[in-house]
Scaffold this active site. Sequence first.
Site, PDB file in Angstrom:
ATOM      1  N   GLU A   9     -13.451  -6.051   3.076  1.00  0.00           N
ATOM      2  CA  GLU A   9     -13.981  -5.698   1.906  1.00  0.00           C
ATOM      3  C   GLU A   9     -14.570  -6.509   1.049  1.00  0.00           C
ATOM      4  O   GLU A   9     -15.550  -6.359   0.515  1.00  0.00           O
ATOM      5  CB  GLU A   9     -12.916  -4.732   1.002  1.00  0.00           C
ATOM      6  N   ASP A  82      -8.296  -2.907   4.360  1.00  0.00           N
ATOM      7  CA  ASP A  82      -6.923  -2.580   4.197  1.00  0.00           C
ATOM      8  C   ASP A  82      -6.304  -1.862   4.819  1.00  0.00           C
ATOM      9  O   ASP A  82      -6.514  -0.946   5.477  1.00  0.00           O
ATOM     10  CB  ASP A  82      -6.816  -2.458   2.484  1.00  0.00           C
ATOM     11  N   ASP A  84      -4.545   0.929   4.732  1.00  0.00           N
ATOM     12  CA  ASP A  84      -4.212   1.955   4.146  1.00  0.00           C
ATOM     13  C   ASP A  84      -5.089   3.073   4.305  1.00  0.00           C
ATOM     14  O   ASP A  84      -6.039   2.889   5.084  1.00  0.00           O
ATOM     15  CB  ASP A  84      -3.768   1.854   2.640  1.00  0.00           C
ATOM     16  N   GLU A  86      -7.416   4.615   2.441  1.00  0.00           N
ATOM     17  CA  GLU A  86      -8.830   4.331   1.963  1.00  0.00           C
ATOM     18  C   GLU A  86      -9.480   3.167   2.775  1.00  0.00           C
ATOM     19  O   GLU A  86     -10.366   3.381   2.828  1.00  0.00           O
ATOM     20  CB  GLU A  86      -8.541   3.491   0.568  1.00  0.00           C
ATOM     21  N   TYR A 315       0.617  -7.188   1.596  1.00  0.00           N
ATOM     22  CA  TYR A 315      -0.352  -6.061   1.176  1.00  0.00           C
ATOM     23  C   TYR A 315       0.466  -5.441   0.034  1.00  0.00           C
ATOM     24  O   TYR A 315       1.605  -4.865  -0.193  1.00  0.00           O
ATOM     25  CB  TYR A 315      -0.384  -4.962   2.158  1.00  0.00           C
ATOM     26  N   ARG A 317      -0.191  -2.537  -1.861  1.00  0.00           N
ATOM     27  CA  ARG A 317      -0.038  -0.956  -1.996  1.00  0.00           C
ATOM     28  C   ARG A 317       0.987  -0.552  -0.871  1.00  0.00           C
ATOM     29  O   ARG A 317       0.452  -0.099   0.085  1.00  0.00           O
ATOM     30  CB  ARG A 317      -1.472  -0.133  -2.065  1.00  0.00           C
ATOM     31  N   HIS A 361       3.871   0.072   5.889  1.00  0.00           N
ATOM     32  CA  HIS A 361       3.770  -1.651   5.377  1.00  0.00           C
ATOM     33  C   HIS A 361       5.036  -1.889   4.824  1.00  0.00           C
ATOM     34  O   HIS A 361       6.154  -1.139   4.438  1.00  0.00           O
ATOM     35  CB  HIS A 361       2.705  -1.772   4.377  1.00  0.00           C
TER      36      HIS A 361
END
Length: 715
Positions: A9, A82, A84, A86, A315, A317, A361
């Site tokens: 990203e 990432d 997740d 998203e 990570y 989140r 995670h």
Amino acid sequence: MKKSLVVVESPTKAKTISRFLGRGYQVKASMGHVRDLPKSKLGVDIDDGYKPTYINVRGMGGVIRELKAAAKDADTVLFATDPDREGEAISWHLAHLLGIDPASKCRIEFNEITKNAIREAIKNPRQIDIDYVNAQQARRVLDRLVGYKLSPFLWRKVKRGLSAGRVQSVALRLIVDREREIEAFVPEEYWTIEVDLEPLAADETTKPASFEGQESASFRFTARLVSESGKKVHIPNEDEADRIRCDLEQASFVVTAIARKEKRRSPSPPFTTSTLQQEASRKLRFSPSRTMRVAQQLYEGIDIGSEGTVGLITYMRTDSTRVASEAQTEARSYIESAYGKQFVPSRPYQYKSRGGAQDAHEAIRPTSSSRLPDALKPYLTADQYKLYRLIWLRFIASQMSAAVYDSVAVDIQAGVYGLRASGSRLIFPGFLSVYEEGRDAATEADEGFDLPQLDEGEQLRRIEVRPEQHFTQPPPRYTEATLIRTLEENGVGRPSTYVSIIDTIRKRNYVYLEDRQFRPTDLGVAVNDLLAEYFPSIVDIEFTANLEQDLDKIAEGQAAWDEVVDDFYKPFEQTLETAMKNAETVSVPDQESDEKCPQCGRNLVYKDGRYGRFLACPGFPECRFTKPLIEELDVACPECAIGRVVKRRSRRGRAFYACSRYPDCRFTSWNEPTNDKCPQCGSYMVKKNSKRSGNQLACSDKTCGYLIQAAPKEN
């Protein structure tokens, strides 16, 4: 030689990862989302299974062309977004744009940006998880349907420019309900009585070891009245307190029971997203958005000298407290060498995550326990150092032995009255040598003190009886930390959404922070009440939490995303139709400020204008006094690093940015500064926007010329 393209990203993440890969790999940044629903229309075909219409994000044309060209020259394309939902959705959209089959092994995932983690991920590519993509798509479609359908309702019934959100409305209701609890609260008087005592024979045999060398006053201790005639005591007024005080001043005091035991206090688990945001708010006074921005920087990579650019934390989140066994082994080795073997528990802790937590995670931890915060301080900004140190200390403490207290409780009888004195003494610090979790409010349990040596049947001398008046207190207003904790405890939102929930209700002027506590505006109360009356499910905590669970089921492949959306939307549509017909228009009076008009003396009121909120005299048109409001950004002043950047307006209405310490610091900028540093020259970066190029980040030093495309804001 085969070539592989790895897409991430952000440029920082790309720079860090490229260090760990060989010449056969090219790492490019997508700058976040490349496709999204259009802003100009609903973008969801309700009659065709809620099919979304995605378009390329405005201003991302150059990035997409660059990625397509790189993919065309590559033999293999890997998406390293990432780990997740998203991130999974971003990979899916990228695969669509670049012509990559999502069912091919094109996705790599890692929890930390380190050499071993990246190389291991490269060896184990997988398919894009379509269930994760569908869960993200369901959330996006639900939020779009609510936002685009409810907003016109609020425009018609309250005023134009308003909007409502699916999850944010629940947070608003919590704040409004709490404010009403406070307003309706009626304080009740009550009294407590404490008695200062000491042993009758206050000699060396009764002096506690820890009090050696202290004055005789050290024999004194305090006991609290707890019962009368065997029943829990309640003292409602001063007359009752005086009656009991007189009785106690005539009574004899004798020790009836002594309970001594060893208490162990275990460390808190390593951070999740929620607990990190809460603790950073309590200890560092960071807003959730500031916490996550800095955590993102630490995760994506920092240049730390001889090691080069490396990710410093895992990570950020996550709602799991799980820790990899390798990380626990490294931490235990460090603890033993730094503190001693007694500070290492016999077995590593296995922390239990809260119910409903996703375990994809690990917890948030340093990627290496050996990277000590003070050793990294020269390479980190002030915010990066503070947050990294907090994460490092919390993780190390979470792997240390429990603290041990010598706890004593003494029961004392004085006629028909029972009193209790309790004390504790720390005999082994354990994890407290490193870290102690912050608290939102002090409690009696926070206080620990020693007691003199006492025996059952021992007579005590009364020194003073101290009645004290109290009043019951209303529930406290939510802080950012306690609001996040409440949302998490009720299953509302997910780690990736807490920041946007709080930021959204603040930007909509539904709530404001005063003394770091949330208070609703009159507008916020009006919107909440209207939604609660006509859309009770939208503001219902249980309903929203159940919907979050449905989204989790989609991610787990246990539910179809379009069916979940349909189950929500059909009743919502009927409710909306009824509300449009029956709801009456709500008039929201201007919110009054405490500031007086310098011309006529009236209290100034808040107004929303073309250039944002401002203060104005309610006596218009007789009195035309106005005053701009200063908006403080979550950005440190690039010049003095002490003040914060504030947004002001020039006489012609143009926005500019300055230091909050003006005139002591005279920093100003036409472009909005950020906390990011230019990777070429180290100057601060500013936000730029043009119709042709969209959102950009540029170096503030014009001689440098560094410029990148900014990631689009998520809705």
